[in-house]
Design an enzyme around this catalytic site. Structure first.
Site, PDB file in Angstrom:
ATOM      1  CG  ASP A 252      10.062 -60.832   6.211  1.00 34.82           C
ATOM      2  OD1 ASP A 252       9.832 -60.715   7.868  1.00 34.82           O
ATOM      3  OD2 ASP A 252      10.326 -60.123   5.453  1.00 34.82           O
TER       4      ASP A 252
HETATM    5  C1  BGC Z   1      10.087 -57.283   8.701  1.00 37.80           C
HETATM    6  C2  BGC Z   1      11.353 -57.861   8.740  1.00 37.80           C
HETATM    7  C3  BGC Z   1      11.044 -58.221  10.447  1.00 37.80           C
HETATM    8  C4  BGC Z   1      10.285 -59.028  10.473  1.00 37.80           C
HETATM    9  C5  BGC Z   1      10.076 -58.867  12.313  1.00 37.80           C
HETATM   10  C6  BGC Z   1       8.724 -57.654   8.548  1.00 37.80           C
HETATM   11  O1  BGC Z   1       7.798 -57.729   7.946  1.00 37.80           O
HETATM   12  O2  BGC Z   1      10.037 -57.279   6.525  1.00 37.80           O
HETATM   13  O3  BGC Z   1      12.455 -57.095   8.471  1.00 37.80           O
HETATM   14  O4  BGC Z   1      12.676 -58.136  10.679  1.00 37.80           O
HETATM   15  O5  BGC Z   1       8.784 -58.498   9.709  1.00 37.80           O
HETATM   16  O6  BGC Z   1       9.379 -57.636  12.107  1.00 37.80           O
END
Ligand code: BGC
Length: 755
Positions: A232
């Protein structure tokens, strides 16, 4: 370049291979020309594209992105229980991704809805792992059928937003295996998703991105996963340690971070690890290689798909016959509620889509009512940005309701209530909406409630005061049309709840352990998540898991259970007749639940093991068949460290919801009985009942003059017997009068294992 040549070239192009372990920037991976690997672009996800200008990226949905179709989020898709429909959404999403040069869509999210309070529940599918896994697998399959990688997220146990970057989710292994990881396991089986995203949180103390048990033992070794593990955004704290346990790609890109290069130069990072990552990145680039003739997105068609899916996913919670509304000339309709004008159709955070167009309920209903010769007036009823109610708004709404033949009341959660990064603290509607409901009770002749919210909202305190409630969840951009289609009966609702709607927050299984404290949250309820808990505690709920009414009715009959031989991977097949007994065409989700009578592990009263959605004309009858694979009957045994199902008695229930079980049959299934291996710590009772050890123990007692003393007295006493039988054998052997030595026990254990 083939895999072998990667191996041959890895040393010559070690710099390229090392660079592949993190992004080139916020959304892309670096190209590695020497290794023959192209750059890959990733984008959120999951229910529409969020492609930003590369100069101004963020991962919280703050900056505007390029316009794209906003499909219904997972909460809505899940209520359709319709694998084919969801797969079509994945295909459409992939067409838009391809056209935007996106290779990986960061979704679906399939974390289990442990508590209705989780701020990202709108992005997740269900409280049940089978449903979540099958449906997330379907959208991933749809995406990948068009050459765009899905990314299953957030692996794993990311069930709350509070302290999500630090919290340790402390969960026992059985709950992990059967509930939290199971959804991912099933989704991988269903789609072979080409990427998976590690979550921010820790699991039993270790960050997901550094968790060797999670990424190596379970994901790679047990499940044989061959895709790319991506972090993530910002979830990696030890880039070298993460690579070593199987994380491939750290995002967003930190190309200037020297830690990985330094570790490699100092021989602290094996070339094998880098080679594996390069191989997997190569495989991803190949799997997602753009085809020559990518289809151009047809945004009209996609809007129509959103409308179809949103309508088919709506859940008719209650209906006393007020729905569907038939518009006759002169009908006076009052539309009340700010949400009719300012629709809530998606959630907030990294998944936020800049929708191509959005339709609202007010305009869609007005067009239909006026066309049919009726009249419609609108009243705001409440403000979305304030909780305090205004007397004028209430008075206006009451007056409008009084003038109407039917009031359509738009209720739900304002945007600020549900967002990535924070959890809710209530499952009630905002106070101003509750006040409005109260005021309308006496005023409106007939009230129909259309709800828009991304996570469970209880209707317990007011459901009896209205004539019908439809839970639309978050519809995506075709909000207005989908609502009109359902309320006026063009589409017959067939959605079913993929999560229980509780009566009160205090009833929820995780209530005392959510969201934890001091960076720790204890999953004290174990496997008892959602209906597994409400059923085990025999609690009343607002609306049960699997519930959803229709404008028609269905009759269930002639259940037959076909028990299959042990060699067959299908354990049982249920066959039954479903008849549409009403006057409209409609679809029913026939659900199959299993009650396992086994006592080797504790099991919830019923568990969903299959379903089938069928659409029938009025009066039509069809046979529905649901096959249950043997693996779906297994439970995780912590003492055996294995999935087990030893055969035995099970009751198969089929029904229209988890609390509307229409037909049942109890059958005996073949299996290899599961017995825990005997140890010196097994109980005296287990020793006595064991076919080999019991006999050996008794003959030793006989040979040595029998059992004497207190133990012997208690064993022959009806009441005392149980406490003796429940004591570990090693403790029994300590008592005077028991003619057994520790060596005897060891010897018998060995004999018992080899016989
Ligand atoms: C989220 C993810 C997301 C990523 C990219 C993170 O804060 O938890 O689900 O895909 O950001 O935007």
């Amino acid at each position: 370049m083939t895999e072998d040549t990667i191996e041959q070239n890895i040393l010559a192009f070690a710099d390229e291979a090392l660079a592949l372990t993190t992004g080139a920037d916020y959304w892309t991976t670096p190209a590695a020309p020497g290794l023959g690997i192209r750059s890959v672009r990733l984008a959120d996800g999951p229910h529409g594209l969020r492609v930003q200008n590369d100069e101004n990226p963020d991962h919280l949905g703050l900056e505007r992105s390029h316009p794209a179709t906003c499909f219904p989020p997972a909460v809505t898709l899940a209520s359709s229980w319709d694998v084919d429909l969801i797969e079509r959404v994945g295909q459409a999403l992939a067409v838009e991704a391809r056209a935007a040069g996106v290779d990986v869509v960061l979704g679906p999210g399939l974390n289990i809805k442990r508590s209705p309070l989780c701020g990202r529940n709108f992005e997740y599918y269900s409280e049940d792992p089978l449903l979540a896994g099958m449906l997330a697998g379907a959208i991933a399959r749809g995406l990948q059928s068009q050459g765009v990688a899905a990314c299953l997220k957030h692996f794993a146990v990311n069930n709350q937003e509070t302290d999500r970057l630090r919290v340790s989710a402390n969960v026992d292994e059985r709950a992990l295996r059967e509930i939290y990881l199971r959804a991912f396991q099933i989704a991988i089986e269903q789609s072979n998703a080409w990427t998976i995203m590690t979550s921010y949180n820790r699991i039993n103390g270790t960050y997901a991105s550094e968790n060797s048990w999670l990424l190596k033992t379970v994901l790679r070794d047990e499940w044989g996963y061959d895709g790319v593990v991506v972090s993530d955004w910002g979830a990696v704290h030890d880039p070298v340690g993460s690579l070593k346990v199987g994380l491939d790609l750290r995002m967003p890109g930190r190309p200037g971070d020297e830690r990985v290069r330094r570790a490699f130069a100092q021989d602290k990072l094996d070339i094998g690890v880098i080679t594996e990552t390069a191989r997997r990145m190569q495989l991803l680039a190949e799997r997602t290689a753009p085809q020559d003739a990518s289809a151009e997105p047809d945004y009209h068609k996609h809007h129509a798909l959103v409308r179809e899916v949103a309508a088919k996913s709506s859940v008719l919670l209650t209906n006393d016959g007020a729905l569907p509304v038939s518009i006759s000339p002169g009908l006076r309709v009052a539309v009340i509620g700010e949400l009719a004008r300012k629709p809530r159709y998606q959630g907030a955070g990294s998944s936020r889509v800049n929708a191509i167009k959005v339709t609202n309920g007010l305009e869609a209903l007005a067009a239909r009512v006026e066309m049919a010769g009726g009249s419609l007036e609108f009243s705001r009823g409440y403000a979305l940005d304030k909780v305090a109610q205004s007397t004028t708004l209430i008075e206006d709404a009451v007056a409008a309701a009084k003038r109407s033949d039917v009031t359509i009341l738009f209720l739900g959660l304002p945007d600020s209530y549900e967002a990535e990064g924070s959890d809710r603290n209530s499952i009630e509607l905002p106070a101003n909406q509750l006040e409005l409901l109260k005021a309308l009770q006496a005023a409106a002749p007939k009230t129909i409630v259309a709800m828009s919210n991304g996570s469970a909202v209880t209707t317990a305190s007011w459901r009896h005061s209205v004539n019908a409630i439809v839970e639309f969840w978050l519809t995506g951009q075709a909000h207005g049309e989908a609502i009109a289609d359902i309320l006026f009966g063009d589409v017959n609702p067939s959605g079913k709840l993929s999560e229980t709607i509780p009566l009160r927050l205090e009833d929820t299984p995780a209530y005392l352990n959510f969201p934890g404290e001091h960076q720790n949250v204890t999953y004290g309820e174990g496997i008892y998540v959602g209906y597994r808990s409400y059923d085990a505690r025999r609690q009343d709920v607002d609306h049960p898991f699997g519930h959803g009414l229709s404008y028609t009715t269905f009759d269930y009959s002639a259940l037959e259970i076909d028990v299959r031989p042990l060699s067959d991977e299908i354990a049982v097949t249920a066959r039954l007749l479903i008849r549409n007994t009403g006057t409209r065409r409609g679809a029913e989700v026939v659900q199959l639940y299993v009650h396992d009578h086994d006592d080797i592990v504790i099991t919830p009263p019923i568990e969903l093991r299959g379903w089938h959605k069928i659409e029938l004309d009025p009066g039509a009858t069809e046979t529905v068949e649901i096959a249950v694979p043997r693996s779906r009957l297994e439970h995780w045994s912590s003492s055996l460290n294995a999935w087990i199902f030893g055969g035995g008695t099970v009751t198969i229930h089929v029904g229209s919801s988890s609390r509307d079980l229409r037909l049942s049959e109890t059958v005996s299934l073949p299996g290899d009985p599961v017995t825990a291996p005997l140890t010196t710590w097994s109980t005296f009772g287990e020793w006595l009942d064991h076919p080999v050890a019991g006999q050996r123990l008794r003959s030793l007692f006989d040979a040595r003059g029998g059992l004497k003393g207190r133990i012997s007295d208690l064993l022959s006493d009806e009441v005392g017997k149980n406490s003796v039988r429940a004591s570990p054998m090693v403790s029994i052997a300590e008592f005077p009068g028991v003619p057994i030595q520790p060596e005897d026990l060891e010897a018998i254990c060995i004999e018992a294992r080899t016989v």
